[in-house]
Design a protein around this motif. Structure first.
Motif, PDB file in Angstrom:
ATOM      1  N   LYS A 142       0.867  -1.092   0.010  1.00 40.27           N
ATOM      2  CA  LYS A 142      -0.014   0.145  -0.001  1.00 40.27           C
ATOM      3  C   LYS A 142       0.892   1.206  -0.051  1.00 40.27           C
ATOM      4  N   CYS A 143       0.660   2.266  -0.891  1.00 41.12           N
ATOM      5  CA  CYS A 143       1.223   3.477  -1.037  1.00 41.12           C
ATOM      6  C   CYS A 143       1.202   4.346   0.393  1.00 41.12           C
ATOM      7  N   ILE A 144       2.246   4.686   0.911  1.00 45.61           N
ATOM      8  CA  ILE A 144       2.238   5.496   2.204  1.00 45.61           C
ATOM      9  C   ILE A 144       1.940   6.824   1.968  1.00 45.61           C
ATOM     10  N   ASN A 145       1.808   7.358   0.936  1.00 44.90           N
ATOM     11  CA  ASN A 145       1.758   8.717   0.427  1.00 44.90           C
ATOM     12  C   ASN A 145       0.230   9.155  -0.327  1.00 44.90           C
ATOM     13  N   LYS A 146      -0.678   8.477   0.409  1.00 47.29           N
ATOM     14  CA  LYS A 146      -2.059   8.484   0.124  1.00 47.29           C
ATOM     15  C   LYS A 146      -2.562   9.690  -0.288  1.00 47.29           C
ATOM     16  N   GLY A 147      -3.113   9.897  -1.523  1.00 43.62           N
ATOM     17  CA  GLY A 147      -3.675  11.316  -1.969  1.00 43.62           C
ATOM     18  C   GLY A 147      -2.576  12.262  -2.469  1.00 43.62           C
ATOM     19  N   ASN A 148      -1.582  11.960  -2.480  1.00 44.37           N
ATOM     20  CA  ASN A 148      -0.580  12.916  -3.010  1.00 44.37           C
ATOM     21  C   ASN A 148       0.378  12.074  -4.323  1.00 44.37           C
ATOM     22  N   ILE A 149       0.870  12.997  -5.060  1.00 41.61           N
ATOM     23  CA  ILE A 149       1.639  12.554  -6.169  1.00 41.61           C
ATOM     24  C   ILE A 149       3.382  12.907  -5.957  1.00 41.61           C
ATOM     25  N   TYR A 150       3.478  13.461  -5.031  1.00 41.28           N
ATOM     26  CA  TYR A 150       4.991  13.759  -4.456  1.00 41.28           C
ATOM     27  C   TYR A 150       4.890  14.260  -3.141  1.00 41.28           C
ATOM     28  N   ILE A 151       6.020  14.737  -2.790  1.00 41.48           N
ATOM     29  CA  ILE A 151       6.123  15.192  -1.200  1.00 41.48           C
ATOM     30  C   ILE A 151       5.377  16.291  -0.908  1.00 41.48           C
ATOM     31  N   SER A 152       4.340  16.151  -0.249  1.00 42.89           N
ATOM     32  CA  SER A 152       3.236  17.230   0.274  1.00 42.89           C
ATOM     33  C   SER A 152       3.548  17.583   1.641  1.00 42.89           C
ATOM     34  N   ASN A 203       8.672  24.777  -0.599  1.00 40.09           N
ATOM     35  CA  ASN A 203       9.510  24.972  -1.975  1.00 40.09           C
ATOM     36  C   ASN A 203       8.219  25.446  -3.118  1.00 40.09           C
ATOM     37  N   SER A 204       8.188  26.717  -3.550  1.00 42.36           N
ATOM     38  CA  SER A 204       7.041  27.235  -3.982  1.00 42.36           C
ATOM     39  C   SER A 204       6.497  26.117  -5.399  1.00 42.36           C
ATOM     40  N   ILE A 205       7.423  25.317  -5.750  1.00 40.96           N
ATOM     41  CA  ILE A 205       7.200  24.496  -6.994  1.00 40.96           C
ATOM     42  C   ILE A 205       6.308  23.290  -6.298  1.00 40.96           C
ATOM     43  N   MET A 206       6.504  23.081  -5.072  1.00 37.88           N
ATOM     44  CA  MET A 206       5.758  21.804  -4.412  1.00 37.88           C
ATOM     45  C   MET A 206       4.295  22.058  -4.530  1.00 37.88           C
ATOM     46  N   PHE A 207       3.915  23.199  -4.249  1.00 34.71           N
ATOM     47  CA  PHE A 207       2.577  24.044  -4.337  1.00 34.71           C
ATOM     48  C   PHE A 207       1.816  23.323  -5.740  1.00 34.71           C
ATOM     49  N   LEU A 208       2.471  23.420  -6.733  1.00 34.68           N
ATOM     50  CA  LEU A 208       1.887  22.932  -8.125  1.00 34.68           C
ATOM     51  C   LEU A 208       1.518  21.528  -8.222  1.00 34.68           C
ATOM     52  N   TRP A 209       2.603  20.629  -7.382  1.00 36.38           N
ATOM     53  CA  TRP A 209       2.336  19.221  -7.208  1.00 36.38           C
ATOM     54  C   TRP A 209       1.046  18.996  -6.542  1.00 36.38           C
ATOM     55  N   ASP A 210       0.879  19.626  -5.405  1.00 34.31           N
ATOM     56  CA  ASP A 210      -0.511  19.447  -4.569  1.00 34.31           C
ATOM     57  C   ASP A 210      -1.530  19.792  -5.285  1.00 34.31           C
ATOM     58  N   LEU A 212      -2.036  19.669  -8.604  1.00 38.69           N
ATOM     59  CA  LEU A 212      -2.065  18.584  -9.523  1.00 38.69           C
ATOM     60  C   LEU A 212      -2.541  17.435  -8.935  1.00 38.69           C
ATOM     61  N   ALA A 213      -2.218  16.919  -7.901  1.00 38.71           N
ATOM     62  CA  ALA A 213      -2.817  15.892  -6.976  1.00 38.71           C
ATOM     63  C   ALA A 213      -4.269  16.022  -6.889  1.00 38.71           C
ATOM     64  N   GLN A 214      -4.644  17.153  -6.550  1.00 36.30           N
ATOM     65  CA  GLN A 214      -6.080  17.501  -6.355  1.00 36.30           C
ATOM     66  C   GLN A 214      -6.947  17.290  -7.347  1.00 36.30           C
ATOM     67  N   ALA A 215      -6.243  17.878  -8.478  1.00 39.34           N
ATOM     68  CA  ALA A 215      -7.165  17.594  -9.783  1.00 39.34           C
ATOM     69  C   ALA A 215      -7.290  16.235 -10.069  1.00 39.34           C
ATOM     70  N   PHE A 216      -6.146  15.386  -9.972  1.00 37.32           N
ATOM     71  CA  PHE A 216      -6.169  14.006 -10.271  1.00 37.32           C
ATOM     72  C   PHE A 216      -7.125  13.136  -9.394  1.00 37.32           C
ATOM     73  N   SER A 217      -7.375  13.703  -8.026  1.00 34.60           N
ATOM     74  CA  SER A 217      -8.365  12.911  -7.251  1.00 34.60           C
ATOM     75  C   SER A 217      -9.692  13.239  -7.698  1.00 34.60           C
ATOM     76  N   ILE A 218      -9.913  14.461  -8.101  1.00 32.15           N
ATOM     77  CA  ILE A 218     -11.467  14.937  -8.512  1.00 32.15           C
ATOM     78  C   ILE A 218     -11.604  14.131  -9.672  1.00 32.15           C
ATOM     79  N   MET A 219     -10.812  13.954 -10.581  1.00 30.67           N
ATOM     80  CA  MET A 219     -11.054  13.407 -12.014  1.00 30.67           C
ATOM     81  C   MET A 219     -11.206  11.812 -11.521  1.00 30.67           C
TER      82      MET A 219
END
Ligand SMILES: C[S@@+](CC[C@H](N)C(=O)[O-])C[C@H]1O[C@@H](n2cnc3c(N)ncnc32)[C@H](O)[C@@H]1O
Length: 227
Positions: A142-152, A203-210, A212-219
């Protein structure tokens, strides 16, 4: 793109320094993880122009250039070379000897023959890991980073550790491979994104991954609703 433009002077001044420090009749150069499409020729054009300026300043003959453009095998290499005609037209109307090749392959593989390159440059490609870190999965798979696609911000610290470990392994492998391919006296420039300070998330770039992860979850939730 802006950040790429801001950093490219490092690559350009380094290759000029290499040219000044050597008397090589031919510079063999690799752009590893090059951009795709006609843009992929721009860094090469700028390198050749910068070395050309130094040649004129020092009253030295221009070297020949052998340039290898590497990208993933699935990259559209035809679209990369679409701009070649324009490239040669702009570049001293073809009087300069510039040879090019596309090199499909993963930069976690060997890409070039032993001792074959004088200069290797990487711009914003080294952050791509060779694989999803194994430690992101527990003993049940099982993935330990549930709901995320990178370090959030929501990720447990072990997620950051898993990515760090994978990066260390990949970077070591990468350096070992390139050290075989770089000729004696060859130089390498690596430009990559990093974190300022010790905070693993800040890191400001991390915000973008969050986002994107939310958009994927909704999709995904919408797809599940309709099945
Ligand atoms: C963000 S782009 C940077 C492109 C260019 N170097 C620049 O500075 O504009 C990253 C490029 O690296 C390539 N890439 C990613 N992982 C790679 C790998 N393992 N081997 C080769 N190319 C890779 C991608 O296909 C992409 O074209």
């Amino acid at each position: 793109m802006r950040v790429v433009n801001l950093m490219k002077h490092i690559t350009l001044s380094t290759i000029v320094d290499l040219y000044i420090a050597t008397t090589l009749p031919r510079l063999t150069i690799a752009d590893v993880g090059c951009s795709s499409g006609p843009n992929s020729l721009s860094p090469t054009k700028e390198i050749i122009e910068s070395v050309g300026k130094a040649c004129r300043r020092l009253d030295r003959p221009s070297p020949e250039f052998m340039v290898s453009l590497n990208n993933l095998p699935a990259n559209n290499f035809n679209s990369m070379f679409l701009g070649l005609h324009e490239f040669y037209k702009k570049l001293n109307r073809g009087s300069q000897s510039v040879f090019k090749e596309g090199v499909p392959g993963f930069f976690y593989w060997r890409l070039f023959p032993i001792d074959s390159l004088d200069f290797i440059h990487f711009s914003f490609s080294l952050h791509w890991l060779s694989e999803v870190p194994k430690d992101l999965f527990d003993e049940n798979g099982k993935c330990i980073n549930k709901g995320n696609i990178y370090i959030s911000l929501m990720s447990p610290p072990s997620v950051a550790k898993a990515y760090e470990k994978q990066f260390e392994e990949d970077f070591n492998l990468f350096l070992r491979l390139r050290s075989v391919e770089l000729a004696l006296g060859g130089w390498m420039v690596l430009i990559t994104a990093g974190r300022g300070g010790s905070c693993w998330w800040g890191n400001s770039i991390m915000f973008l991954w969050d986002v994107l992860a939310q958009a994927f979850s909704i999709m995904v939730s919408l797809v599940i609703k309709f099945i």
